[in-house]
Enzyme design. Structure first.
Site, PDB file in Angstrom:
ATOM      1  CB  SER A   1       4.965  72.243  47.966  1.00 28.11           C
ATOM      2  OG  SER A   1       5.119  72.822  49.224  1.00 28.11           O
TER       3      SER A   1
ATOM      4  CG  HIS B   1      13.529  66.538  55.228  1.00 27.14           C
ATOM      5  ND1 HIS B   1      12.190  66.330  55.426  1.00 27.14           N
ATOM      6  CD2 HIS B   1      13.694  67.894  55.307  1.00 27.14           C
ATOM      7  CE1 HIS B   1      11.576  67.497  55.612  1.00 27.14           C
ATOM      8  NE2 HIS B   1      12.461  68.453  55.553  1.00 27.14           N
TER       9      HIS B   1
ATOM     10  NE  ARG C   1       2.662  76.541  47.671  1.00 28.74           N
ATOM     11  CZ  ARG C   1       1.761  76.275  46.726  1.00 28.74           C
ATOM     12  NH1 ARG C   1       1.315  77.241  45.965  1.00 28.74           N
ATOM     13  NH2 ARG C   1       1.315  75.043  46.533  1.00 28.74           N
TER      14      ARG C   1
ATOM     15  NE  ARG D   1       1.060  68.127  49.576  1.00 27.46           N
ATOM     16  CZ  ARG D   1       1.183  69.446  49.681  1.00 27.46           C
ATOM     17  NH1 ARG D   1       2.357  69.975  49.981  1.00 27.46           N
ATOM     18  NH2 ARG D   1       0.155  70.234  49.495  1.00 27.46           N
TER      19      ARG D   1
ATOM     20  CB  THR E   1       7.783  68.328  57.581  1.00 24.48           C
ATOM     21  OG1 THR E   1       8.103  67.806  56.301  1.00 24.48           O
ATOM     22  CG2 THR E   1       8.692  67.779  58.653  1.00 24.48           C
TER      23      THR E   1
ATOM     24  CD1 TRP F   1      -1.340  69.611  60.353  1.00 24.46           C
ATOM     25  CD2 TRP F   1      -1.623  68.729  58.302  1.00 24.46           C
ATOM     26  NE1 TRP F   1      -2.662  69.275  60.215  1.00 24.46           N
ATOM     27  CE2 TRP F   1      -2.854  68.730  58.964  1.00 24.46           C
ATOM     28  CE3 TRP F   1      -1.557  68.236  56.996  1.00 24.46           C
ATOM     29  CZ2 TRP F   1      -4.027  68.243  58.365  1.00 24.46           C
ATOM     30  CZ3 TRP F   1      -2.720  67.757  56.399  1.00 24.46           C
ATOM     31  CH2 TRP F   1      -3.936  67.768  57.083  1.00 24.46           C
TER      32      TRP F   1
HETATM   33  P1  A3P Z   1       1.864  73.853  49.884  1.00 24.02           P
HETATM   34  O1  A3P Z   1       3.120  74.500  49.403  1.00 24.02           O
HETATM   35  O2  A3P Z   1       1.273  72.915  48.883  1.00 24.02           O
HETATM   36  O3  A3P Z   1       0.864  74.811  50.408  1.00 24.02           O
HETATM   37  P2  A3P Z   1       6.688  70.890  54.790  1.00 24.02           P
HETATM   38  O4  A3P Z   1       6.089  71.213  56.110  1.00 24.02           O
HETATM   39  O5  A3P Z   1       7.073  69.440  54.641  1.00 24.02           O
HETATM   40  O6  A3P Z   1       7.758  71.832  54.424  1.00 24.02           O
HETATM   41  O7  A3P Z   1       5.514  71.052  53.716  1.00 24.02           O
HETATM   42  C1  A3P Z   1       4.972  72.308  53.458  1.00 24.02           C
HETATM   43  C2  A3P Z   1       3.609  72.100  52.836  1.00 24.02           C
HETATM   44  O8  A3P Z   1       2.666  71.736  53.867  1.00 24.02           O
HETATM   45  C3  A3P Z   1       3.095  73.363  52.219  1.00 24.02           C
HETATM   46  O9  A3P Z   1       2.252  72.921  51.144  1.00 24.02           O
HETATM   47  C4  A3P Z   1       2.302  73.969  53.357  1.00 24.02           C
HETATM   48  O10 A3P Z   1       1.360  74.935  52.964  1.00 24.02           O
HETATM   49  C5  A3P Z   1       1.638  72.733  53.916  1.00 24.02           C
HETATM   50  N1  A3P Z   1       1.224  72.891  55.323  1.00 24.02           N
HETATM   51  C6  A3P Z   1       1.916  73.514  56.320  1.00 24.02           C
HETATM   52  N2  A3P Z   1       1.212  73.458  57.462  1.00 24.02           N
HETATM   53  C7  A3P Z   1       0.047  72.818  57.190  1.00 24.02           C
HETATM   54  C8  A3P Z   1      -1.099  72.471  57.984  1.00 24.02           C
HETATM   55  N3  A3P Z   1      -1.178  72.797  59.259  1.00 24.02           N
HETATM   56  N4  A3P Z   1      -2.092  71.800  57.373  1.00 24.02           N
HETATM   57  C9  A3P Z   1      -2.008  71.468  56.061  1.00 24.02           C
HETATM   58  N5  A3P Z   1      -0.964  71.784  55.264  1.00 24.02           N
HETATM   59  C10 A3P Z   1       0.062  72.443  55.825  1.00 24.02           C
END
Ligand code: A3P
Length: 339
Positions: free
Chosen positions: A179, A149, A305, A171, A79, A81
């Site tokens: 995650s 969500h 992360r 995903r 989200t 991203w």
């Molecule tokens: P991981 O925990 O697998 O690293 P959300 O934004 O829906 O909460 O999802 C978080 C997940 O998106 C995390 O995955 C995070 O690291 C990853 N994420 C956040 N920013 C990102 C970016 N700019 N590019 C790719 N993945 C990203």
């Protein structure tokens, strides 16, 4: 927010429910929660009670505009991203300088609000939703970019009935699980015990996770997007697709949102600049994302992360992978959703 005040999410974990919420959930199916004490099932999906209260209120009072853009995801699908990408696309004429861009000093969640977290002024989840109008300051940009969500079935009717656009992001559920498990333990840290991966896995497979069952969440938007009446309204995206082919997805996303890149922009590398600005490496190392906090009280860094595809391989046993893959095959691949 004062330093000694618990964050909203800490309150989710710690607090007894106020009477209003106890009344709301009193007749609903209940299971143990992840970060929250309990999850409650409403319209087929599992909710933290505070978010459920926001949902019920939004279903009554939220008005969508025809030019709204909704970024919808199952939590932990990327989200953060997607918010960065959509914000950069839509606002690039306003912020053409990527060295001095709002994303440099603001976490994506501060630029693209969550319907369920940010549409209340008091952070208490007992909001005065009468002020929930088209002019609410957080939502005054045009077009408004709003994220949620919520599953399709529970979206406020005006979202379903308006001509707004919906981008749905999902995903590989195995990566969502890992995650979410890490995220949950960061929220629980210093407040309650660690949540074991085994417990998280069992609950996830039963569909009992915030926003779950994951398969129904994904299928809800997938099936709606398949309808001819909705194929211009819903764009279905996967985290893995963005990772694999970022330029193509960015281009298609911009077209879908009604902000296509011109030949000149393509030629001077605007798309590359946006991808670089929104990349995991760039965003996760910015000061605002290493030290800042969101409006709902969690540290910005917990949204970053590893940002990789397939990290589940480092955590799940062969048996776990087999069980989850079977669920994915039966519930999703059958219907055309593949990871
Ligand atoms: P991981 O925990 O697998 O690293 P959300 O934004 O829906 O909460 O999802 C978080 C997940 O998106 C995390 O995955 C995070 O690291 C990853 N994420 C956040 N920013 C990102 C970016 N700019 N590019 C790719 N993945 C990203």
């Amino acid at each position: 927010m004062a330093e000694d005040q618990p964050s909203l999410l800490q309150k989710f974990v710690q607090d007894e429910l106020p009477q209003e919420l106890r009344d709301l959930v009193s007749n609903l199916p209940m299971e143990n929660g992840w970060a929250e004490k309990h999850l409650y099932q409403y319209q087929g999906f599992w909710y933290n009670p505070f978010i459920l209260q926001a949902l019920v209120t939004l279903q009554k009072h939220f008005h969508a505009n025809d030019n709204d853009i909704f970024l919808v995801s199952i939590p932990k699908s990327g989200t953060t991203w997607l918010k960065a990408l959509a914000f950069s696309i839509v606002n690039r004429s306003k912020y053409p300088n990527f060295q001095n861009h709002p994303l440099i000093n603001n976490n994506p969640h501060a630029l693209v609000p969550f319907l369920e977290f940010d549409l209340n002024s008091s952070n208490e989840f007992l909001p005065n939703f009468n002020s929930l109008s088209r002019s609410s300051s957080l939502f005054s940009s045009s077009p408004r970019i709003i994220s949620t969500h919520f599953p399709y079935v529970s979206l406020p009717n005006s979202v379903k009935e308006s001509s707004c656009k919906i981008v749905y992001l999902c995903r590989d559920p195995k990566d969502i699980l890992i995650s979410r498990w890490h995220f949950t333990n960061k929220l629980r840290k210093g407040i309650t015990d660690n949540f074991s991966l085994e417990d998280a896995f069992e609950m996830f497979c039963k569909g009992v996770s915030p926003g779950g069952p994951f398969w129904d969440h994904m299928l809800g938007y997938w099936n709606e997007g398949m309808k001819s009446s909705n194929n211009k309204k819903i764009m279905f995206l996967k985290y893995e697709e963005i990772k694999m082919n970022p330029l193509l997805v960015l281009k298609e996303l911009a077209e879908f949102l009604g902000f296509p890149f011109s030949r000149e922009e393509e030629a001077v590398g605007v798309m590359d600049d946006i991808l670089k600005l929104c990349s995991f490496d760039n965003l996760s190392n910015l000061e605002v994302n290493t030290n800042g906090k969101t409006s709902f009280g969690v540290e910005n860094n917990i949204f970053f992360r590893r940002g990789q595809v397939g990290d589940w391989k480092n955590y799940l046993t062969t048996e776990m992978v087999e069980k989850l893959n079977n669920i994915i095959a039966n519930k999703l691949t059958e219907h055309g959703i593949q990871f």
